[in-house]
Design a protein around this motif. Structure first.
Motif, PDB file in Angstrom:
ATOM      1  N   ILE A   1       0.878  -1.169   0.000  1.00  0.00           N
ATOM      2  CA  ILE A   1       0.000   0.000   0.000  1.00  0.00           C
ATOM      3  C   ILE A   1       0.915   1.219   0.000  1.00  0.00           C
ATOM      4  N   ALA A   2       0.914   1.965  -1.093  1.00  0.00           N
ATOM      5  CA  ALA A   2       1.856   3.072  -1.269  1.00  0.00           C
ATOM      6  C   ALA A   2       1.101   4.389  -1.402  1.00  0.00           C
ATOM      7  N   SER A   3       1.703   5.460  -0.837  1.00  0.00           N
ATOM      8  CA  SER A   3       1.088   6.787  -0.898  1.00  0.00           C
ATOM      9  C   SER A   3       2.152   7.827  -0.576  1.00  0.00           C
ATOM     10  N   ASP A   4       1.920   9.059  -0.978  1.00  0.00           N
ATOM     11  CA  ASP A   4       2.798  10.155  -0.589  1.00  0.00           C
ATOM     12  C   ASP A   4       2.389  10.762   0.743  1.00  0.00           C
ATOM     13  N   SER A   5       1.273  10.280   1.308  1.00  0.00           N
ATOM     14  CA  SER A   5       0.818  10.722   2.623  1.00  0.00           C
ATOM     15  C   SER A   5       0.715   9.498   3.532  1.00  0.00           C
ATOM     16  N   PRO A   6       1.058   9.643   4.817  1.00  0.00           N
ATOM     17  CA  PRO A   6       0.954   8.485   5.724  1.00  0.00           C
ATOM     18  C   PRO A   6      -0.501   8.079   5.922  1.00  0.00           C
ATOM     19  N   LEU A   7      -0.729   6.773   6.053  1.00  0.00           N
ATOM     20  CA  LEU A   7      -2.078   6.248   6.293  1.00  0.00           C
ATOM     21  C   LEU A   7      -2.279   6.071   7.791  1.00  0.00           C
ATOM     22  N   LYS A   8      -3.446   6.530   8.276  1.00  0.00           N
ATOM     23  CA  LYS A   8      -3.691   6.498   9.724  1.00  0.00           C
ATOM     24  C   LYS A   8      -4.267   5.177  10.189  1.00  0.00           C
ATOM     25  N   GLU A   9      -5.228   4.629   9.471  1.00  0.00           N
ATOM     26  CA  GLU A   9      -5.905   3.413   9.930  1.00  0.00           C
ATOM     27  C   GLU A   9      -5.730   2.310   8.898  1.00  0.00           C
ATOM     28  N   ILE A  10      -5.003   1.239   9.283  1.00  0.00           N
ATOM     29  CA  ILE A  10      -4.780   0.085   8.401  1.00  0.00           C
ATOM     30  C   ILE A  10      -4.990  -1.185   9.219  1.00  0.00           C
ATOM     31  N   ASP A  11      -5.690  -2.150   8.652  1.00  0.00           N
ATOM     32  CA  ASP A  11      -5.785  -3.478   9.273  1.00  0.00           C
ATOM     33  C   ASP A  11      -4.510  -4.242   8.921  1.00  0.00           C
ATOM     34  N   TYR A  12      -3.634  -4.411   9.927  1.00  0.00           N
ATOM     35  CA  TYR A  12      -2.345  -5.042   9.636  1.00  0.00           C
ATOM     36  C   TYR A  12      -2.450  -6.561   9.490  1.00  0.00           C
ATOM     37  N   ARG A  13      -3.546  -7.131   9.863  1.00  0.00           N
ATOM     38  CA  ARG A  13      -3.780  -8.557   9.647  1.00  0.00           C
ATOM     39  C   ARG A  13      -5.149  -8.735   9.002  1.00  0.00           C
ATOM     40  N   SER A  14      -5.237  -9.645   8.087  1.00  0.00           N
ATOM     41  CA  SER A  14      -6.503  -9.895   7.396  1.00  0.00           C
ATOM     42  C   SER A  14      -6.637 -11.391   7.157  1.00  0.00           C
ATOM     43  N   TYR A  15      -7.812 -11.928   7.451  1.00  0.00           N
ATOM     44  CA  TYR A  15      -8.052 -13.358   7.297  1.00  0.00           C
ATOM     45  C   TYR A  15      -9.267 -13.575   6.402  1.00  0.00           C
TER      46      TYR A  15
END
Length: 702
Positions: free
Chosen positions: A227-241
């Motif tokens: 997941i790439a962006s020029d702005s930091p992402l605040k909310e990400i699900d770091y695990r997904s099932y």
């Protein structure tokens, strides 16, 4: 319908033919990406046959799917249809979209490895992506996907190692988050009574004798996701099932085991048949050997007889003349015997050749039988080991489930107790602080009032005023015409003293307007309006509202007949509501018109509640409020038409701490102002504020 070739993922491909893993991998990637596209404009590069773009369109504001294959785009356009979804034919190195900074998010799954022009594709992505947009991309891990199994996918052009993948994205984006994906066998434990996102993971590996726990780093991804962006992402699900409750992968494996067991039984039958053939051939060989022995005995006997005759011939040389005829006869017999012996020798050679061929065939069958028996034994050993593993895992699973259930119960009880104690502590502290503040304020106010009262009572003016009020109460009691004119006179004097004659004139004008409103006897229609007679619901188009998982606003609309008014109201909401998440709740208050039922069938993603009997507008509002899931509730009449941008200003105002309720400015169809706020009179009755006034006036209060 598109056919499976191995180059593109087809959701309808049978798992037992292509494997369930490929379904898990592709679907999981798009469900994972859906969390980043809610309410956004999205570009799906390499969309294939369109299934992924369709998943994203359920959450996004708009989705554009692009693929280089014309046949796939035609299939997607005819199979996956939504009002916010479109497909285009084009290359990822020359995206068929004009302009720059168009999309909030670009999704690109399993495309990089199919092209060599990685830099050109990234340049195109940066062109169409907004400055604060996100780029979600995936590609195989070359080390695990190709190197370790020594496998070469014929459809792949250029695969990447992790360092290469990281360097490629780092040349174009400031913030990159990397993820790994792989289908691993797993056991899941989830809470059935609480909703919580916390999770724990335990990684195990089979040792020489049993399973042992290892570090999470032992997991190696089959695919990289970034997941790439020029702005930091605040909310990400770091695990997904991704969970397949139909267990297709395990069921396919069990079917394969049953297939092997069936094949094993067939081989056992074939071995039995071959053993019978071998026994039959061995009996034939025995019979041929006995016949050969018999012939050898006869040949030996004939040879002995010839030898005896030759000796007799030598002995009887003297009798040659007399026995010449007998000797000739005997010689003829010997020739016949020799011919018979020659024939028997030829027959013996033929039988020996056949016997050798049979021996070679028996040898080949024996070798094949040994190989099948070896393979059978290997299958039996694997089957026994697998059954033992399954029994062992089932035992461990039951023990762990019991332990986890007990621990969860204890943990839940303790958390509830701690939470109750915290709430009680907070409540007591808040209540204590409020009480202390109230006591302090009351004490100060009491001291001030006591001093002021003492000052007033000691003055001559106060005694004169009290006598004047007593006189007024006797001459003009409350509720009389005299008292009303007296109050008006007092108010007029106060206004004249504070604002002069102009202020007095304005106050008099306002008073006349209020009196006119009080005296107006405007007959209003019933809150639900008049039933429609010409509206045909069969001719209207379907309305599909967006489906938000956690709506911020719940729009509650009571309905009683008047399908046309309801349809126009819903159509205006769908067309003019943007910039916020919402849900629509229709409360049908026992409508009697069949057009209402027909209209409800053409509305998608809307909650519909049907009252068994007519309970009225207010109770219908309460029923809709109970069914709402939004943070804020908005009550709306079904004869209302909302205008563009109507909802965000209301939300902005209601979020202020000093605001408890918000109302909108309402206008009649002819443009006249219906109300721009409200008035609450001293007798607790209410009235619209600003009726028939300037339509451009600002809202005063509600």
């Amino acid at each position: 319908m598109l056919e499976w070739t191995g180059g593109r993922y087809i959701p309808t491909a049978k798992p037992e033919e292509v494997g369930a893993e490929i379904h898990y991998e592709h679907l999981h990637r798009y469900y994972f990406a859906a969390q980043f596209v809610k309410g956004k404009v999205v570009l799906d590069l390499g969309c294939g046959e369109g299934y992924g773009s369709y998943i994203l369109s359920k959450y996004a504001k708009k989705v554009v799917g692009v693929d280089i294959d014309d046949k796939s785009i035609k299939h997607a356009s005819s199979t996956y249809i939504r009002s916010n979804l479109e497909y285009r034919v084009g290359s990822v190195t020359s995206i068929p979209v004009d302009g720059e900074e168009i999309f909030d998010a670009v999704i690109c799954f399993e495309v990089l490895e199919h092209i060599a022009e990685h830099e050109e594709m990234l340049q195109e992505v940066k062109r169409v992506l907004k400055k604060d947009g996100i780029f979600v991309v995936s590609t195989p891990n070359k080390k695990v996907y190709s190197d370790e199994p020594n496998y070469q996918n014929p459809f792949h052009v250029k695969e990447l190692y992790f360092d290469e993948f990281k360097a490629l994205l780092g040349r174009y984006f400031k913030h990159i988050y990397f993820f790994g994906q792989r289908v691993y066998p797993s056991s899941q434990i989830w809470c059935l009574t609480e909703d919580n996102d916390r999770s724990s993971e335990f990684v195990i590996e089979r040792g020489e004798r049993s399973f042992v726990r290892v570090e999470a780093e032992r997991k190696e991804p089959m695919y990289f996701i970034a997941i790439a962006s020029d702005s930091p992402l605040k909310e990400i699900d770091y695990r997904s099932y991704l969970t397949d409750v139909s267990s297709v992968l395990i069921n396919n494996f069990r079917k394969y085991i049953r297939h092997l067991e069936k094949r094993l039984r067939e081989l056992e039958v074939e071995v039995g048949r071959l053993n019978s053939i071998v026994e039959q051939k061995e009996r034939q060989i025995g019979d041929l050997s006995a016949s050969l022995d018999k012939l050898n005995t006869e040949v030996a006997e004939k040879s002995g007889r010839v030898y005896e005759l030759e000796n007799a011939l030598k002995i009887k040389d003297g009798e040659l003349s007399r026995l010449q005829q007998e000797i000739e006869s005997l010689r003829s017999a010997v020739r016949d015997r020799e011919a018979e012996i020659e024939r028997l020798n030829d027959e013996l050679e033929r039988i020996s050749g056949e016997l050798e061929s049979e021996r070679e065939r028996v040898s080949a069958l024996t070798k094949s039988l040994e190989e099948k028996t070896k393979e059978l034994n290997e299958f039996k050993v694997k089957s026994i080991n697998l059954e033992q593993k399954i029994r062992s895992l089932e035992g461990e699973l039951k023990e762990k489930e019991s332990l986890v259930e007990r621990l969860n119960g204890e943990l839940t009880a303790r958390e509830k107790a701690i939470e109750e104690l915290r709430k009680e502590e907070q409540r007591v502290k808040s209540e204590l602080a409020a009480r202390e503040e109230q006591i302090r304020n009351l004490t100060e106010e009491n001291i001030r009032l006591a001093a002021e009262l003492d000052s007033i009572k000691s003055s001559v003016t106060w005694r004169a005023v009290m006598k004047w009020h007593s006189f007024v109460e006797r001459v003009a009691p409350l509720g009389t015409r005299r008292r009303r004119w007296y109050d008006l006179g007092i108010k007029g004097l106060r206004v004249l003293a504070s604002s002069g004659f102009r202020g007095l004139w304005r106050s008099a004008s306002e008073y006349r307007k209020q009196r006119k409103l009080e005296e107006m006897q405007i007959e209003t229609k019933d809150i639900y309006g008049t039933p429609s007679t010409s509206f045909n619901t069969a001719d209207v188009s379907e309305l599909e509202f967006p489906n938000f998982e956690n709506p911020e606003v719940s729009i509650v609309i009571p309905v009683y007949n008047n399908a046309e008014l309801t349809y126009n109201c819903l159509k205006s909401i769908l067309s003019n509501t943007a910039g916020c998440s919402y849900e629509v709740i229709l409360v049908d208050d026992a409508s009697t018109e069949k057009e209402v039922d027909t209209l409800f069938d053409k509305i998608k993603n809307v909650k519909i509640i049907r009252n068994k009997e007519n309970v009225g507008f207010v109770e219908s509002c309460n029923i809709g409020a109970k069914a709402s899931s939004g943070k804020y509730i908005l009550f709306l009449n079904n004869d209302t038409i909302v205008t563009p941008g109507w909802l965000p200003p209301l939300l902005e105002l209601i979020k202020r701490e000093d605001v408890g309720a918000v109302g909108a400015k309402l206008a009649y169809p002819d443009g006249k102002l219906q109300e721009a706020g409200g008035i609450i009179w001293k007798d607790a009755s209410g009235w619209n504020y600003g009726r028939y006034d300037d339509p451009e006036r600002r809202i005063q209060f509600c």
